[in-house]
Write a protein that holds these residues in place. Sequence first.
Motif, PDB file in Angstrom:
ATOM      1  N   VAL A 237      17.676 -61.526   1.274  1.00  0.00           N
ATOM      2  CA  VAL A 237      17.076 -61.284   1.871  1.00  0.00           C
ATOM      3  C   VAL A 237      17.317 -60.504   2.692  1.00  0.00           C
ATOM      4  O   VAL A 237      17.918 -60.911   3.117  1.00  0.00           O
TER       5      VAL A 237
ATOM      6  N   THR B  60      15.620 -58.848  -2.835  1.00  0.00           N
ATOM      7  CA  THR B  60      15.971 -58.858  -4.844  1.00  0.00           C
ATOM      8  C   THR B  60      15.883 -60.278  -5.428  1.00  0.00           C
ATOM      9  O   THR B  60      16.776 -61.052  -4.190  1.00  0.00           O
TER      10      THR B  60
ATOM     11  N   GLY C 220      11.247 -56.934   0.302  1.00  0.00           N
ATOM     12  CA  GLY C 220      12.017 -55.996   0.016  1.00  0.00           C
ATOM     13  C   GLY C 220      13.010 -56.892   0.236  1.00  0.00           C
ATOM     14  O   GLY C 220      14.285 -55.395   0.253  1.00  0.00           O
TER      15      GLY C 220
ATOM     16  N   GLU D 235      17.493 -62.801  -7.984  1.00  0.00           N
ATOM     17  CA  GLU D 235      17.663 -63.044  -9.916  1.00  0.00           C
ATOM     18  C   GLU D 235      17.386 -64.057 -10.744  1.00  0.00           C
ATOM     19  O   GLU D 235      17.726 -65.528  -9.939  1.00  0.00           O
TER      20      GLU D 235
ATOM     21  N   ILE E 272       9.331 -65.783  -6.666  1.00  0.00           N
ATOM     22  CA  ILE E 272       9.672 -64.187  -7.326  1.00  0.00           C
ATOM     23  C   ILE E 272       9.484 -62.912  -6.259  1.00  0.00           C
ATOM     24  O   ILE E 272      10.055 -62.074  -5.437  1.00  0.00           O
ATOM     25  N   ALA E 273       7.848 -63.911  -6.220  1.00  0.00           N
ATOM     26  CA  ALA E 273       6.876 -62.297  -6.216  1.00  0.00           C
ATOM     27  C   ALA E 273       6.796 -62.352  -4.592  1.00  0.00           C
ATOM     28  O   ALA E 273       7.335 -61.189  -4.048  1.00  0.00           O
TER      29      ALA E 273
ATOM     30  N   LYS F 136      10.269 -60.440  -3.047  1.00  0.00           N
ATOM     31  CA  LYS F 136       9.787 -58.845  -3.583  1.00  0.00           C
ATOM     32  C   LYS F 136       8.894 -58.179  -2.772  1.00  0.00           C
ATOM     33  O   LYS F 136       9.306 -57.075  -1.870  1.00  0.00           O
ATOM     34  N   ARG F 137       7.952 -58.974  -1.993  1.00  0.00           N
ATOM     35  CA  ARG F 137       6.670 -58.724  -1.357  1.00  0.00           C
ATOM     36  C   ARG F 137       7.724 -58.768   0.637  1.00  0.00           C
ATOM     37  O   ARG F 137       7.465 -57.081   1.463  1.00  0.00           O
TER      38      ARG F 137
END
Length: 230
Positions: free
Chosen positions: A146, A130, A128, A132, A121-122, A125-126
Amino acid sequence: MFGRRKKDQADAEIEGADVVDGADTSDEGAASADEGTGFDRSSGPWDASERDVPEDDPTYVDAGAMIVRGRAGLDLQIPTDPQTGVATSVVALAEESAVELRAFAAPRHSGLWDDIRPEIIAEVKRVGGTVEEVESSFGLELRVEVPVQAPDGRQGVQASRIIGVDGPRWLLRATFMGKLGASADPDSVLEQAVRDVVVVRGDAPMPPREQIPIVVPAGAVRADAETKEA
């Protein structure tokens, strides 16, 4: 098309000593590795100790870390690192979708999936993207999007679904792409193929998170060789 190891070799891998790297290989140890996951493996994927695959059955492909059952309409590939020649994963393709399969060593008393999900997850996000967490037929899975750039320079989004199944001292990670990367279909050829996977952890000492080696089966045909012949 693919060869399989002899049955006595596979049996030797799953018998082994009672304790390896402090990890009990008894049934009690196997059960404890599954209890913390919240996912019922009664319909697969399987551990090598739970399935006796006939060595003369051509529908099964032995790729070292896992044995994959062939199905009508299923194409199996084993990508290799272009520099080292080492096999990196098993990829199954069908119905405008693909799934990449990797197996990793895990601790005896706990699975890896609960630890690895936050890291994935990290990372998403790094870059850019999303992500879930969604409850699915494989337990908690990650729905990922992504940003990607097409060859013509246009920006787009690539969707994938990442599942993790904890077994006795192993984690099977499957990444669905294509149509199944956007939505699940438990009746699809690829999701059924994942359930048919037999993970061969072996009894060799391995640190947690180390990938169980993929082996290119004897008699496998290189894709670039097929292209040249065509």
